[in-house]
Design an enzyme around this catalytic site. Structure first.
Site, PDB file in Angstrom:
ATOM      1  N   ASP A   1       8.673   0.995 -54.933  1.00  0.00           N
ATOM      2  CA  ASP A   1       8.371   0.285 -53.543  1.00  0.00           C
ATOM      3  C   ASP A   1       7.534   1.350 -52.712  1.00  0.00           C
ATOM      4  OD1 ASP A   1       9.175  -1.859 -51.835  1.00  0.00           O
ATOM      5  OD2 ASP A   1      10.092  -0.376 -50.705  1.00  0.00           O
TER       6      ASP A   1
ATOM      7  N   GLU B   1      10.025  12.014 -71.374  1.00  0.00           N
ATOM      8  CA  GLU B   1      11.152  12.637 -72.168  1.00  0.00           C
ATOM      9  C   GLU B   1      11.797  11.738 -72.627  1.00  0.00           C
ATOM     10  OE1 GLU B   1      14.171  14.104 -69.261  1.00  0.00           O
ATOM     11  OE2 GLU B   1      12.703  15.874 -68.528  1.00  0.00           O
TER      12      GLU B   1
HETATM   13  C1  NOJ Z   1       7.766  -3.580 -50.169  1.00  0.00           C
HETATM   14  C2  NOJ Z   1       8.846  -4.854 -50.579  1.00  0.00           C
HETATM   15  O1  NOJ Z   1       8.177  -5.616 -51.266  1.00  0.00           O
HETATM   16  C3  NOJ Z   1       9.283  -5.584 -49.410  1.00  0.00           C
HETATM   17  O2  NOJ Z   1       9.825  -6.507 -49.698  1.00  0.00           O
HETATM   18  C4  NOJ Z   1      10.018  -4.642 -48.405  1.00  0.00           C
HETATM   19  O3  NOJ Z   1      10.364  -5.043 -47.404  1.00  0.00           O
HETATM   20  C5  NOJ Z   1       9.305  -3.366 -48.256  1.00  0.00           C
HETATM   21  N1  NOJ Z   1       8.620  -2.694 -49.132  1.00  0.00           N
HETATM   22  C6  NOJ Z   1      10.146  -2.315 -47.440  1.00  0.00           C
HETATM   23  O4  NOJ Z   1      10.993  -1.716 -48.591  1.00  0.00           O
END
Ligand code: NOJ
Length: 596
Positions: free
Chosen positions: A235, A307
């Site tokens: 993310d 790994e």
């Molecule tokens: C991207 C994620 O896809 C989204 O849903 C989220 O709100 C933001 N990152 C923050 O983590």
């Protein structure tokens, strides 16, 4: 009906825009299905999807013909941002089940030949994470605070935020500790530090200059790798490192599409003088994203994955432009894939699509990485609706009842055409849950039901992402269309979805579900994911490519007003809609093969 002269596609020499990347690894050609756990299937009947609800329905995915499943976060979380606010990276939230449920899901997926990718959220934790609670309790200059981005405020008494950054969800990217109800000490003892949160105030950013943070995440990777996952979707992969000194920057970064520089500020390439002009400002790049330092982190993680046996992968979620900068994330010692949001945000326009496809291959081929393709996910208006708006492209952040409504029929027709184009392209493709049913966005949700923090943080200017997260329909005759045994669903499903359930679509020739299944089967059988791609000159409004994976498949996506005749000597093996008089009509894609 008038038709343009037959393009002799069969004889055309195309321009080769992609040669297969090296290696037989599964992820170079995989189709990966995104499960959004709270909305996929609910086994315990509380109206919120859960891991057993996913496990029960994995057969649907095996039948669909995908290679892997990516699960959005199911970890312990107060759910302020639907699980992208993690309070414990090593546990399952009771809402979704238990660690044993996760193990069972992974085991069942394995039995069905499906790989499992989980989400990793390293840019920020939840404010309920033990580390952040400790940081609040321990106060300024403590070791606990050094894991996050705490700073003194500006202004005479520190009453102003440390800089002018805006949160991606709207509003300031800083919150002052003393503004929190859980601030330590009595009112006059409270310290006045601020903490950075690029998203909601409940999502404090971690400090990636701290070795402890590095250690923690290497350990979290191992925790899930040991449980048998095949990889991680990372993310906000471009956010972890911030520009030194956290310089002011008045642009706004929008989710998925990336940087938006406000009027009056420098556009990329301009040498307009701006306050605190840094390189980033002058190039339109924000000091909070895509800093070169992030790459060291991914080299470190790659070493951890290496790994392990079994080809585990890292996938970057990074809204980075241009494509060459995005490709840096997938150099051979970093991640394996990065989502191609350039393709997702491209307008429904043949020239723009050709550019995106050509540019994507050029950038990824140069570093030996597969190009990925994606049209929908849990952060954008579903493509069956987005492509039915007057203006296509990224679209608004959510659609409400009083907004201009998408043309549902047009949207679905184009969505099916876009999908067939995508699934014929070499590389790896992502499918978001429900798109195989042609689900539209819920565009008339009652505002009182909205849960996306963007809805609140923009003062209701943006509707937010709830409309693409509505629980899936499974059976037309069951309460909540079979989503849960009790008929409860955390968001209501539109009545029109009764026509879109898998049981209905199974029986319908030409249904979207049957089209996806047929496309995935042919893609696998013909090896399209590993093919070489030529761009064919078949007219301004047509995206025409030849995928030469063994026998050549010609793909014609017609975005123009005139039907495009099927070239002589070719037969149609799949199309996104009916052909008219042997021609591919407007907003339709066809896959063709030379007659044997
Ligand atoms: C991207 C994620 O896809 C989204 O849903 C989220 O709100 C933001 N990152 C923050 O983590």
């Amino acid at each position: 009906m008038s038709t343009t002269p037959r393009p002799p596609v069969a004889e055309l020499t195309g321009e080769v825009i992609h040669r297969p990347t090296t290696g037989p690894e599964w992820w170079r050609t995989a189709v990966i299905y995104q499960v959004y756990p709270r909305s996929f299937g609910d086994a315990d009947g509380d109206g919120i999807g859960d891991l057993p609800g996913v496990t029960e329905r994995l057969d649907h995915l095996a039948r669909l013909g995908v290679d892997a499943v990516w699960l959005s976060p199911f970890y312990r979380s107060p759910q302020k941002d639907a699980g992208y606010d993690v309070a414990d990276y090593r546990d399952v939230d009771p809402l979704f089940g238990t660690l044993e449920d996760a193990d069972r899901l992974i085991a069942r997926a394995r039995e069905l030949g499906l790989r499992v990718i989980v989400d990793l959220v390293p840019n920020h934790t939840s404010d309920q994470h033990a580390w952040f609670r400790q940081a609040l309790a321990d106060g300024p200059n403590s070791a606990a605070r050094s894991r996050y981005m705490f700073r003194e405020g500006s202004g005479e008494r520190g009453e102003e935020p440390p800089n002018n950054w805006q949160s991606v969800f709207g509003g300031p990217a800083w919150t002052r500790v003393s503004e929190r109800e859980d601030a330590p000490g009595s009112a006059w003892e409270r310290d006045g530090q601020w903490y950075l949160h690029l998203f909601d105030a409940s999502q404090p950013d971690l400090n990636w200059e701290s070795e402890e943070v590095h250690e923690e995440f290497r350990d979290v990777l191992r925790f899930w790798l040991d449980r048998g996952v095949d990889g991680f979707r990372v993310d906000v992969a471009h956010g972890l490192v911030k520009a030194p000194g956290l310089p002011d920057w008045s642009g706004h970064v929008r989710m998925v599409e990336g940087t938006e520089v406000e009027e009056g500020l420098a556009e990329a390439g301009d040498d307009v003088a701006v306050p605190d002009a840094s390189d980033d400002v002058a190039t339109g790049r924000s000091p909070m994203f895509d800093q070169d330092g992030v790459h060291e982190i991914y080299r470190e993680w790659r070493a951890v994955l290496d790994e392990y046996d079994g080809d585990r992968i890292l996938v970057a979620e990074a809204w980075v432009e241009p494509l060459e900068r995005l490709a840096k994330y997938v150099r051979s010692d970093e991640m394996h894939q990065a989502f191609n949001f350039d393709f997702l945000v491209t307008r429904w326009d043949a020239a723009a699509l050709r550019d995106s496809i050509t540019g994507s291959y050029a950038a990824n081929d140069a570093v030996g990485a597969p190009t990925t393709w994606v049209l929908s996910n849990h952060d954008v208006v579903r493509h069956a609706s987005r492509l039915g708006l007057d203006e296509t492209g990224k679209g608004p952040n959510g659609i409400g009842a009083e907004d201009p409504q998408p043309d549902a029929e047009l949207g679905l027709r184009r969505a099916r055409a876009a999908t067939l184009l995508m699934l014929a392209l070499p590389g790896s493709a992502y499918v978001y849950q429900g798109e195989e049913l042609g689900l539209p966005e819920h565009t008339t949700l009652d505002d009182s039901l909205r849960q996306d923090p963007a809805w609140w943080r923009t003062g209701h200017a943006e509707k937010g992402r709830d409309g693409c997260r509505v629980p899936l329909p499974w059976r037309s005759d069951a309460p909540a269309f079979g989503f849960s045994p009790t008929g409860r669903a955390w968001l209501p499903q539109p009545d029109s979805w009764a026509e879109l359930t898998p049981d209905v679509q199974e029986q319908q020739e030409g249904s979207t579900l049957r089209m996806y299944r047929a496309a995935l089967e042919l893609r696998r059988e013909l090896g399209l994911g590993g093919g070489q791609l030529e761009l064919l000159p078949a007219g301004e409004d047509v995206v025409a490519v030849r995928n030469t994976a063994g026998a050549a498949v010609v793909v014609l996506a017609n975005l123009g007003a005139e039907p495009v005749p099927v070239p002589e000597g070719h037969e149609v093996i799949l199309s996104s809609g009916p052909l008219t008089d042997g021609a591919v009509p407007t907003d339709t894609t066809a896959w063709l093969r030379p007659h044997s």
